[in-house]
Every structure is written in C-alpha cells, then in structure tokens.
Design an enzyme around this catalytic site. Sequence first.
Site, PDB file in Angstrom:
ATOM      1  N   ALA B  95      44.064  38.097 109.192  1.00 18.26           N
ATOM      2  CA  ALA B  95      43.764  36.890 109.303  1.00 18.26           C
ATOM      3  C   ALA B  95      42.550  36.599 110.450  1.00 18.26           C
ATOM      4  O   ALA B  95      41.915  35.770 110.342  1.00 18.26           O
ATOM      5  CB  ALA B  95      45.046  36.258 109.681  1.00 18.26           C
ATOM      6  N   LYS B  96      42.507  37.813 111.517  1.00 24.13           N
ATOM      7  CA  LYS B  96      41.510  37.352 112.611  1.00 24.13           C
ATOM      8  C   LYS B  96      41.579  36.071 113.145  1.00 24.13           C
ATOM      9  O   LYS B  96      40.448  35.384 113.622  1.00 24.13           O
ATOM     10  CB  LYS B  96      39.973  37.797 112.114  1.00 24.13           C
ATOM     11  CG  LYS B  96      40.082  39.057 111.437  1.00 24.13           C
ATOM     12  CD  LYS B  96      38.586  39.572 111.113  1.00 24.13           C
ATOM     13  CE  LYS B  96      38.558  40.866 110.750  1.00 24.13           C
ATOM     14  NZ  LYS B  96      39.220  41.455 109.311  1.00 24.13           N
ATOM     15  N   ARG B  97      42.861  35.513 113.547  1.00 22.78           N
ATOM     16  CA  ARG B  97      43.116  34.485 114.245  1.00 22.78           C
ATOM     17  C   ARG B  97      42.705  34.538 115.689  1.00 22.78           C
ATOM     18  O   ARG B  97      42.521  35.690 116.207  1.00 22.78           O
ATOM     19  CB  ARG B  97      44.604  33.701 113.808  1.00 22.78           C
ATOM     20  CG  ARG B  97      44.497  33.440 112.428  1.00 22.78           C
ATOM     21  CD  ARG B  97      43.898  32.640 111.988  1.00 22.78           C
ATOM     22  NE  ARG B  97      44.201  31.935 110.556  1.00 22.78           N
ATOM     23  CZ  ARG B  97      43.950  32.541 109.364  1.00 22.78           C
ATOM     24  NH1 ARG B  97      42.993  33.311 109.302  1.00 22.78           N
ATOM     25  NH2 ARG B  97      44.192  31.997 108.304  1.00 22.78           N
TER      26      ARG B  97
END
Lengths: 270, 270
Positions: B95-97
């Site tokens: 998700a690369k949050r």
Amino acid sequence: MTTQQLVSQINQKKSFLCIGLDVDLDKIPTHLLALEDPIFEFNKAIIDATHHLCVAYKPNTAFYEAYGIKGWQSLEKTIQYINKNHPEIFTIADAKRGDIGNTSTMYAKAFFNDLAFDSVTVAPYMGKDSVEPFLAFKDKHTILLALTSNNGAFDYQTKKIDEKELYKHVLETSKTYKNSENLMYVVGATKAEYFKEIRKIVPNAFLLVPGVGAQGGNLQDVCKYGLSENIGLLINSSRGIIYASKEHDFAEKAAEKAKELQSEMELILS
Amino acid sequence: MTTQQLVSQINQKKSFLCIGLDVDLDKIPTHLLALEDPIFEFNKAIIDATHHLCVAYKPNTAFYEAYGIKGWQSLEKTIQYINKNHPEIFTIADAKRGDIGNTSTMYAKAFFNDLAFDSVTVAPYMGKDSVEPFLAFKDKHTILLALTSNNGAFDYQTKKIDEKELYKHVLETSKTYKNSENLMYVVGATKAEYFKEIRKIVPNAFLLVPGVGAQGGNLQDVCKYGLSENIGLLINSSRGIIYASKEHDFAEKAAEKAKELQSEMELILS
C-alpha cells in the site's frame, strides 16, 4: 479544474481556506451514529455550513479506509456531493500515494477518474517515474510532499544532499518533470521562514499548507513569506474546524471557526 | 504471524517466493469477466494453484482501488480467502502508506485489524512519527521502502547525505524506532551488489525483493548477497507468474512459473 478557476474562486470568496474532512467516528456528535452513514452525514452538514467560506475540501483517505468498504462508500458519497452541489470547490484526496509507473497510473485513475477528485497528494521517495503518471491527467493536480508539518520532517527532508536540503531537491527536480505545470506542493506551516526559501524555487506554484492551528503554525507568518502573485496558498485546517463542537450545533460551530479564518484571510488579501 | 512462523514455512516449503496479486482486468482471461467478481475469481484460482509453492501473497492496493468499492470488496474477499484456507501464508498489503502519527494509526488499523494482513508496505519520507504507529501492532510487520526497483530510485534514494546514501540512512535510522523488531524492508533486485551493503546494516531483517523477472533482476545474484542466517528474503514475482497465460489454463501456467522459481530456491537453500 484549472489553476485559473481556483484563483478566481479564491478572489471571489476572499478565502484560501481548505477544510480537512478527517472524520473519526469517536469524535463526531453521538446523535449522528444512529444514522445509516454517519461519516457522510457529518461531512454533508459541514459542507452545507462552510462551502461559502472555503475553496477546497480535503478528505484524508486513511480515515475512510479505516472503516473498510463502508468508509470507501462514505468517501465516494462525499466527493459526489461536493462535485454535484458545489462544483466550484477544489477537491483534494489526501492519499500520499506513489508507486512504480504502471501502479501510479492505477492510483491516478482511481482518484482522478473514478472518484473525480481535482487533485491527490503524492509522496516523492520513489522519484520521477512514480510521480509523472499522475501529471499526465489534464486539469488534474498532483500535490507532492515537499516539507511536511510533523517532527519526522527533520529525519530526512531537511537533511542536506550536496549542501542543499532534500526537500529543495524534491522541489527543483519536480520542475523538470513532464507536465510539471500540474504540480502543487505540501509545505507544513510549522516553520514559516522555510516559505521564503521555497518561494525562490517555486515562485508561483500552489502550496497546500497543513499545520496551521492544531499543529502550531501561524497564518500571518505563512502568508508573509508564502503568498505569491496569484495567491498560491491553500491553508488547511481539519480538527480546529470540524470538531469545534460535539453537540447538535457542530456544523454551526464549524462555520464559526471557518469564518474566523476566512476573515483573517480577507484582511490579508485586501 | 511471527517472523519465526514465516521462517518455518520457508523451510517447510523450500520456498521464499511471494506472489504479487496485481490484478488488471485488461490482462486476465476474458472468460472470467462474465463472473460477478472476476478479480476475486482470478485470485482464488491463482491461490488454489500456487499456495504450496509460495510463502506470501502481496496484493498491491492500487489495482483494487482502481475499481472503487468493487475493487475494495475483491481485496477483502481475497485476504479472507487466504486467511481462512491458508493461514500459514504471510500476507502483504502493498500500500506504500505513511502519514502523520494519528493518521498512520488509521492506516495501520485498516490493514492490520480490519483486513487482517500480516504486513503493510510504508514510505519513509515523513520520518519516524509516520512509521512508528505501524510498529505498535504485535506480530504485524511494517515493510519500509528502502531501495526501490524503479529508475526513480536513483533520484533521491541513492543520493548521499553526509557521505552516506539516503536509503542507508533510512535503514539505520529505522533500527532506532520503537518496536523496530517488527520492521522489514523493500529492496529492489535491480542491482544485486547493493545487498552486500544493506546486509552490513540489517544483517537479519527480512527483505521484500521486487524486480526479479519482469524488471530484470537475477535471483542467483540477489541470494548470493542477500540471504541471511534465517533466509531473510521474500522474492516477489507478479506479472511473470499471474499472467503466464490468458487462456483457461492460466492458473496451471501460473503454477508452472511459480514451480520454476520454487525449484531454483530449493536448490539455493540446499
């Protein structure tokens, strides 16, 4: 929406206020919790009460994803409500996305096409090919994280590469990207003097400024160094406005808080 | 899932393969499009055919968000299917949050609690207080972007701050975070010699390695420098496996491709 349309709206409303729709079910008035979609009902009331005082709404996607499919539905209904009833408002998906090229295109489609936001926030760590796919969408805006408003901003963003801070490299490099005219930047309000430096690199770009109010930034200071020829600032306030009251009068109180900021902005603009 | 459980699974299956479930409706067999939830049906078939050959599945959230609420439902059904039928599998929300503290907590809850993923990928640009909220969840893993596999990795990640590359600062600084034992790292396979440097900083941490196959990385080279005492590698392949065929035999062909990689891994492990 074009940048010119955003500027016209600012001049008309005498406001460059952005309201952050970061809805936490633990913080909204309890009487809303009995409704089918409390998040949307909360947003709708806030929007109805404040749309004439602000020029942008910024839902942070984390607050919607936290409620799964229901949250995603609330986000969809909120953006549809804004676009239908207040099409002049600039909408920001505060999603802080960014991935390799083809994947960034998927995110761009999700926010620009399907949800029909005017803009999305994007993280710069993965570089050019993670940002350019967002820039390819006409009249859509990519708001790149440059200098954020949290303490962690000092971990890497203000560290120097070749005697220049990383956030300045992010600003400078991004100007060379294809369709860079679609770029805006996130710049935190915690240190107003940074705006002077930033304006040397991006004199006219719009800056989305979190951290005024709850996080301690000062509006006057930010404007002193940050205002550009075409205003170029969107000042965000979230908690300070939307959680002004937890009672039945929450929307009215939110409007009062928004009016305070708008009045201060009107004074600055005149 | 604990790291020890992941290591046990690797030893049992003689595999450290992660399969990326990046489902694009334009690329899956057309006969699935008539079904009610083509994305889930595709994933289910891939999972049924490959679960004995891999130790992890990694849906990239962009591919689900691109289909709005329907996509989110497909993601939810996919993770539920894995957790119910193959609870030994390590699951990664790619998700690369990353956001300011309280907002990162919302993302962490979304992926760790509601969707019940074992791990999530996180971007480091916003620093310590954007990462630590994810680390607070017991037996959940935060996979921090260190050195990504795209060209943009050379824009900032390999640039030097105080004579040391930014990605090394990210690795070193993260070791001082609270609950840092819950950290893993994304390290692209495009330059295998980087692994030698990285192992000096994080000798035992698990590295999630994209870029083997489609993006040009070589498995042998990565293992030569990247393997740790407890293996410490998860090699991801997405397109090379899941799109091996666009016909009715797609799952079977995916299993063949997964078996090729697993066999190579078994040889390396022995």
